[in-house]
Structures are given as structure tokens and as C-alpha cells.
Design an enzyme around this catalytic site. Sequence first.
Site, short mmCIF file in Angstrom:
data_model
loop_
_atom_site.label_atom_id
_atom_site.label_comp_id
_atom_site.label_asym_id
_atom_site.label_seq_id
_atom_site.Cartn_x
_atom_site.Cartn_y
_atom_site.Cartn_z
N GLY A 1 50.94 42.17 35.57
CA GLY A 1 51.33 41.54 36.83
C GLY A 1 52.16 42.34 37.80
N GLY B 1 47.17 45.98 34.74
CA GLY B 1 45.81 46.28 35.19
C GLY B 1 45.90 46.90 36.58
N CYS C 1 25.80 36.43 55.03
CA CYS C 1 25.54 35.27 55.88
C CYS C 1 26.62 34.24 55.64
CB CYS C 1 24.19 34.69 55.54
SG CYS C 1 22.93 35.43 56.49
#
Length: 432
Positions: A248, A292, A361
Site C-alpha cells: 500500500g 506492488g 466508444c
Amino acid sequence: MLHSNLSVNNAGHLVIGSSDVVELAIKYGTPLYIVDEDRIRENCRKYKDAIAKFLAPGSAVLYAGKALCYTGVYKIMVQEGLCADIVSAGELYTALRAGFPAEKMYFHGNSKPDDEIEYAIDVGVGHFVVDSLEELEKIDQYAGRKKTKQKIFLRLTPDIDTHTHRKISTGVLDCKFGTPIVTGQAEELVRTTLQKKNILLDGLHCHVGSQIFSEEPYLQCAEVMVDFIADIYRKIGWLPAYLDMGGGFGVRYTENDPEVNYEKMIENIGATLSALCSDRGIPIPALLLEPGRSIVGDAGITVYRVTGVKEIPHCNNYVAIDGGMTDNPRYTLYGAKYTMLLANKAKKIADYKCAVAGRCCESGDLLGEDVAIQHPVKGDLLAVLTTGAYNYSMASNYNRIPRPAMVAVCGGEDHLAVRRESYEDLLAMDTL
Ligand code: LLP
């Protein structure tokens, strides 16, 4: 520049490590993920050094592969001697194929399917980080069938609010992850686990969230966990060898984000943990951390080709690119802010305000609004910085758009780490 591995050369081109980003875009095409493997190694070493310096013996760093998962990244982790936090059999398989030892893997996740549990036990995964009673029972039963004793941690919810984005805050009571402490369910689960014949409980786990800049939530969390451990120890005499406090630590996406001193944070968390343990009269567990984003985030950038510029009077200027939410869904999902610049005009003044429009889109397919870049024209190369984490790993094929290639740079050399998807790849799973 935002990170010390980025610079601008005499041609006015953005450089990552020692590689010219414009040359890479021409060589490999766009959109292109570029990952600076030297930077990944540097980040790994920062963690390893801090852990060796400030934490109890047995402490370790687990790379959280959900941030960036490809074979090459696990090869780096093998060489750097890290452990791995894996969250699916897919990540496990990738790590194994890269030569990463199963014994050093920790299998996370709140909803592990039975077949993935069996597969992980079959290949000898080191630990499960168990999220629920049902998972515990499945592991116990299958480990029994295989005549093995499976090592596990229990994931607990410490009820800490990190005030990060709601979608990436994970330590609060009302949350899909873990077993809460305050409700008494965690104590119950520890007692149940200790009765299981085929399970060895040797640690507790918690994770408060992601993209966190302050050490405060970690210190609060350490206190909750140490109090819980001391309480359980008094009641039943069990002590965990390991306390895993998750990942974190935040990463700088823009100049407005603070610089994070990971070493100092680890030192302070370690010191607080020792003080709490000696105050509550328990031995200090080895501490595990699971970064991470802070291992791979600043190692990555993405380069796109500008496909057009649309200026709507009294409204936004839209700079359209050849990628978007399919390769980076983080603005669409979290309103995540990025630093962007034109890689081929990096020395020019960045005074053109615009929204960067992806090609899907979908009006929400933007990479940012109120972004300031150099004056763009069709054909320019837009670089988005700090995309090493949670970009490639969260990419999709929406609108049948192939995923970009990823090129790795290292000491001025470059090599293809993940090849670009082809139209054939898009059809590979269709049964015609
Ligand atoms: N350990 C556990 C149990 C986790 O759930 C996570 C992240 C980590 C470690 C690694 O956290 P890090 O050091 O990377 O912050 N997709 C979101 C982030 C989701 C984080 C999920 N868990 C994003 O793009 O911001």
C-alpha cells in the site's frame, strides 16, 4: 523530472533509464508500455535493505504481482531474492513458469476457487493467506488428502480507515476482505484453525489499502494487531511467528503527491512494532510487507500516438490517442491523476490545457482532464508517466482492441517483454 529515471536528451526527447522514448515508439509501435527494469531492481533493493536494517530476523518483502504480472518481472524477483504475493492460479502459473519457487509464494484472495486451492497445494505453494472459514476447511481437507501439512496465515480486518480512494481501501470493518477482529470472529477463527490437523498457522495478515502516503494507518494497524496477538496469547498461549502488514505505500503520480521515504516508513513501523510488543509482553514477530505499486509504479511509462486534436469553443480541447481505458482504466475507475507530456517535444513549454481522450466508444474513456502538455498535433507521441503498476495488469480487450506490447529497458538496451496482441490473438479463444 517526476522520477529520477526520467530525463530529456539533446534532441528534446523523453528518456527513460538511458533509452530514448521516441526511438522505442518507432521501433516497437504504439501504444507501448515501457518498463525500466533497472528501476524495478533499485526499488526491490530499497525494500530489502530497509528490512534487513530495521526489522526482526525472518522479515521479508513479498512482491505483489497484481501490480504488474509478466514472466520477466518474476525473473527479476527470483534474482533479487524477493518472495511473492500471488492472488490467482494465473499469477501462480506465471511465476512458476518464470522459475519462481512455489515455497516463496503467498496465495491471497477473498474468493479462491476450490480448483485453484488444489492446484496451489499440488505445486507446493508456501503459504495461503486464508480469508474465510470455508477456505480454511477446503485447505485442511485437501492437504489431508495429500498427506501434507499446509502453512497458512489468517487475514484479519483491523478496522482502520486509510482515507485513500474508497475502492482501494481494504482494512475497514464493512469490507469483503478478511475476518474482523472487533466482532470476535477473528478469535473464533484462530481457535478453529489451531484444531485443524492438516494446517500449520504461523502468521496473521492485514492490509489497510493502497496508495497510502502516511505511516499513520500502519502504526494504528500495528497496535490493533499487537493487541489482538497479546490477547490471544493470554487466552490460549498461541503466538504468530509472522505478522504480514500487506502493501500500500503510495507512489508519486504528479508533482502534488509527496515524495515517500520508504526506508523511513519501514524504520518507524519496525520501531513501533517493537515498542508495542515489549509493552504488551510478547516477542516481536517477523514482519512481512507486500509492496506492488511502489516496486513497479515509477518504473513504467506508456507512449501513445496522438491521432487528432479537437478544440470545442468554451469547452475542452480533446487530444485523442491510440489507446485509453483498455490499457489504463485508472482514470475511468478512480479519477486517478497522471503527469503527461509529449515525448518528442519534451523541452517545449507545456501550456496546452486539454482532456486526453481514449479511443473507446465511451465518453468516460479519458486518461485525464485539465492536463497541461506541449502544443499537440496529429502524429506526436504522448507519454503518460508512472504507469508501471495497475495498467498492463488491468488491461482489457474492450471494443476488441488488442493489448499493447511491453518493452523492457535495462542499461540502455531494450527487449520485448510482452509482444503486442494480434487480431489472431483476439480470435484465439473463439470457437468458429
Ligand atoms: N497486499 C494485498 C493483500 C493487496 O490487496 C494489495 C493490493 C497489495 C498487497 C499491494 O498493494 P500496493 O503496494 O500495490 O498498493 N487497482 C488499484 C489498486 C488495487 C490494490 C489491490 N490490492 C489501483 O489501480 O490503484
